[in-house]
Enzyme design. Structure first.
Site, PDB file in Angstrom:
ATOM      1  N   CYS A   1     -38.864   7.854 -31.085  1.00 36.62           N
ATOM      2  CA  CYS A   1     -37.947   7.855 -32.218  1.00 36.62           C
ATOM      3  C   CYS A   1     -36.762   8.730 -31.823  1.00 36.62           C
ATOM      4  CB  CYS A   1     -38.603   8.432 -33.476  1.00 36.62           C
ATOM      5  SG  CYS A   1     -40.013   7.490 -34.089  1.00 36.62           S
TER       6      CYS A   1
ATOM      7  N   GLY B   1     -35.169   3.766 -31.266  1.00 36.82           N
ATOM      8  CA  GLY B   1     -35.917   3.189 -32.372  1.00 36.82           C
ATOM      9  C   GLY B   1     -35.095   2.157 -33.084  1.00 36.82           C
TER      10      GLY B   1
ATOM     11  N   ASN C   1     -39.823  13.269 -34.246  1.00 33.36           N
ATOM     12  CA  ASN C   1     -39.965  12.479 -33.029  1.00 33.36           C
ATOM     13  C   ASN C   1     -41.193  12.996 -32.295  1.00 33.36           C
ATOM     14  OD1 ASN C   1     -38.257  12.528 -29.826  1.00 33.36           O
ATOM     15  ND2 ASN C   1     -39.657  11.010 -30.633  1.00 33.36           N
ATOM     16  N   GLY C   2     -42.190  12.156 -32.118  1.00 36.83           N
ATOM     17  CA  GLY C   2     -43.403  12.577 -31.437  1.00 36.83           C
ATOM     18  C   GLY C   2     -44.631  11.957 -32.068  1.00 36.83           C
TER      19      GLY C   2
ATOM     20  N   TYR D   1     -36.929   5.980 -18.169  1.00 36.94           N
ATOM     21  CA  TYR D   1     -36.536   4.864 -19.023  1.00 36.94           C
ATOM     22  C   TYR D   1     -35.992   5.256 -20.393  1.00 36.94           C
ATOM     23  CZ  TYR D   1     -37.065   0.643 -21.919  1.00 36.94           C
ATOM     24  OH  TYR D   1     -36.847  -0.392 -22.771  1.00 36.94           O
TER      25      TYR D   1
END
Length: 483
Positions: free
Chosen positions: A16, A42, A117-118, A257
């Site tokens: 995210c 996201g 985020n996580g 990436y």
């Protein structure tokens, strides 16, 4: 429905992205721009919550930031000089609107919004405990666990309640929290997920990547340190270290990436690190060929590095169209097959009769590689050699990346020779784990890795409580069935 990008179904999905602004006129406008820059992290949904002193205001929507937050009426409905935002790809919880962040709740001492985020790797265990205490959950997201832990904490001050809550969670998190007292940014003790801070004058900005600071003209100041909590309010900016010191383990896949190539992560240009990865890959597994062809767009920097190191010309042997929508309805199998080429198509005049080195960032299920190799053969390639800019992905991620279960990871089921046969390549090679570290300027210590590389090595840096309990439960059920 069909995804027009034939390669989208075989990537590790970005976790995210979060973005927050303190002390700016029309803060929500800045957040919307920042989220645009983080869209790659996201693409299922986006949300913004602002605070204007009189209350909190939220807008959440499915789909991309564009089309949802580029309307004047939407931004006008998000007043205030402070705001946080989130772009989401669901890793924990479904893609239902109730899971779209920032999540918001009215606590005993005021409103509380959080963007995460996580992934909390003991979220289910905590959730069961909270349910027994009487907590009523409105979503299936692990992020809501944090809200309930804050709400039920026995501490009196908001900051102490947040610290108390985070001491109970395991896993990876970069958090932006908005309260009536200010904006709070926090990163997990191992720094698995990224978070950076920037400024425009007296305005303070937090973002998942530096590229989001660039987009709004902010100056990058520093990374939020692993285990650091930063509070920004009318009293200024204060930094706390409420967790025990630990050796950082930032996610190594950010350089492979996840991050945009124009970002800087851990003080390293992502673009340069990907070129370095390609150069190391060429040294480790070079082969005689005519051209180096990247799989667009993520394979491009590594392919440039491979070409420069090997002396083999870099060519755009696969052309990507940027003008095709993400999905469209297809009436038949034949047309669905043709639709694949709307987004990526072989440059046949260049490919025919050539020995090709194809560079991609990873192999997950292998479905992407099968399609790419076949595309090259259909275009007349004489030989197709695949080179991968990461080690074999043999393990699932439990830190905020949507990874297939291990049984669906090709490298967990086959050795490299078998994988080459499966994708119909003349040869296949991956960069070594040590080579990947070298490309990032590190010398890997297997006894104490400097990064989270669990998807390659299976060396998870935290406890995986929910997974362990799930396996124990399944084992117990199997034993009971046998008995």
């Amino acid at each position: 429905m069909l995804t027009t990008n034939p390669f989208d179904d075989d990537k590790l999905r970005e976790e995210c992205g979060v973005f927050g602004v303190w002390n700016a006129d029309h803060a929500a406008s800045f957040v919307a721009l920042g989220l645009h820059a983080l869209q790659h992290r996201g693409q299922e949904a986006a949300g913004i919550t602002s605070c204007d002193g009189a209350g909190f205001h939220s807008h959440r929507a499915s789909g991309h930031v564009a089309g949802n937050f580029d309307k004047d009426e939407v931004i006008r409905a998000l007043p205030g000089r402070t705001a946080i935002g989130h772009v989401r790809y669901s890793t924990t919880g479904s893609s239902a609107m109730r899971n779209v962040q920032p999540l918001f709740a009215e606590l005993a001492d005021g409103g509380f919004a959080v963007a995460h985020n996580g992934n909390i790797s003991n979220a289910m265990k905590l959730r069961r405990t909270l349910n027994r205490r009487g907590s009523i959950f409105q979503s299936t997201s692990d992020t809501e666990v944090i809200i309930h832990l804050v709400a039920t904490s026995g501490q009196s001050k908001m900051l102490d309640r947040i610290v108390d809550a985070l001491h109970q969670v395991e896993g990876a998190y970069s958090l932006l929290m908005l309260t009536e007292q200010g904006l709070i940014a926090c990163r997990d003790p191992l720094g698995i997920r990224p978070l950076v801070m920037g400024r425009i004058g007296d305005t303070v900005i937090f973002a998942s990547e530096t590229v989001a600071l660039d987009v709004i003209g902010a100056r990058f100041e520093r990374e939020v340190a692993p285990g650091e909590m930063i509070v920004v309010n009318a009293d200024g900016l204060r930094s706390f270290r409420p967790f025990a010191a630990a050796s950082p383990r930032p996610c190594i896949f950010e350089h492979v990436y996840f991050s945009r190539p124009d970002s800087v992560a851990g003080g390293i240009s992502v673009y340069e690190s990907r070129k370095n990865i390609g150069a190391v890959l060429a040294r480790e597994s070079g082969i005689d060929a005519d051209i180096v062809v990247p799989v667009p767009d993520s394979g491009v920097p590594a392919a440039i590095g491979y070409a420069q190191e090997s002396g083999i010309p870099f060519e755009l042997g696969i052309i990507r169209s940027h003008y095709v929508g993400r999905t469209f309805i297809q009436p038949s199998q034949e047309v669905r097959h043709l639709g694949v080429k709307l987004k990526h198509n072989a440059n046949s005049a260049l490919i025919k009769g050539k020995r090709i080195v194809l560079i991609d960032d990873s192999i997950v299920r292998g479905t992407t590689s099968v399609k790419i190799v076949q595309m090259m053969r259909d275009a007349g390639a004489r030989e197709v050699h695949m080179r991968i800019a990461s080690p074999p992905t043999r393990h699932s991620c439990f830190y905020g990346v949507d990874t297939p279960e291990r049984a669906k990871l090709l490298a967990a089921q086959m050795d490299v020779e078998a994988m080459a046969k499966y994708i119909n390549a003349d040869s296949l090679a991956f960069i070594s784990i040590d080579g990947l570290y070298r490309a990032l300027g590190d010398q890997r210590d297997p006894a104490a890795p400097q990064r989270c590389d669990a998807c390659f090595t299976g060396d998870y840096p935290t406890r995986l409580t929910d997974l362990t309990e799930k396996k124990a439960e399944e084992s117990g059920l199997k034993l009971a069935a046998i008995a």
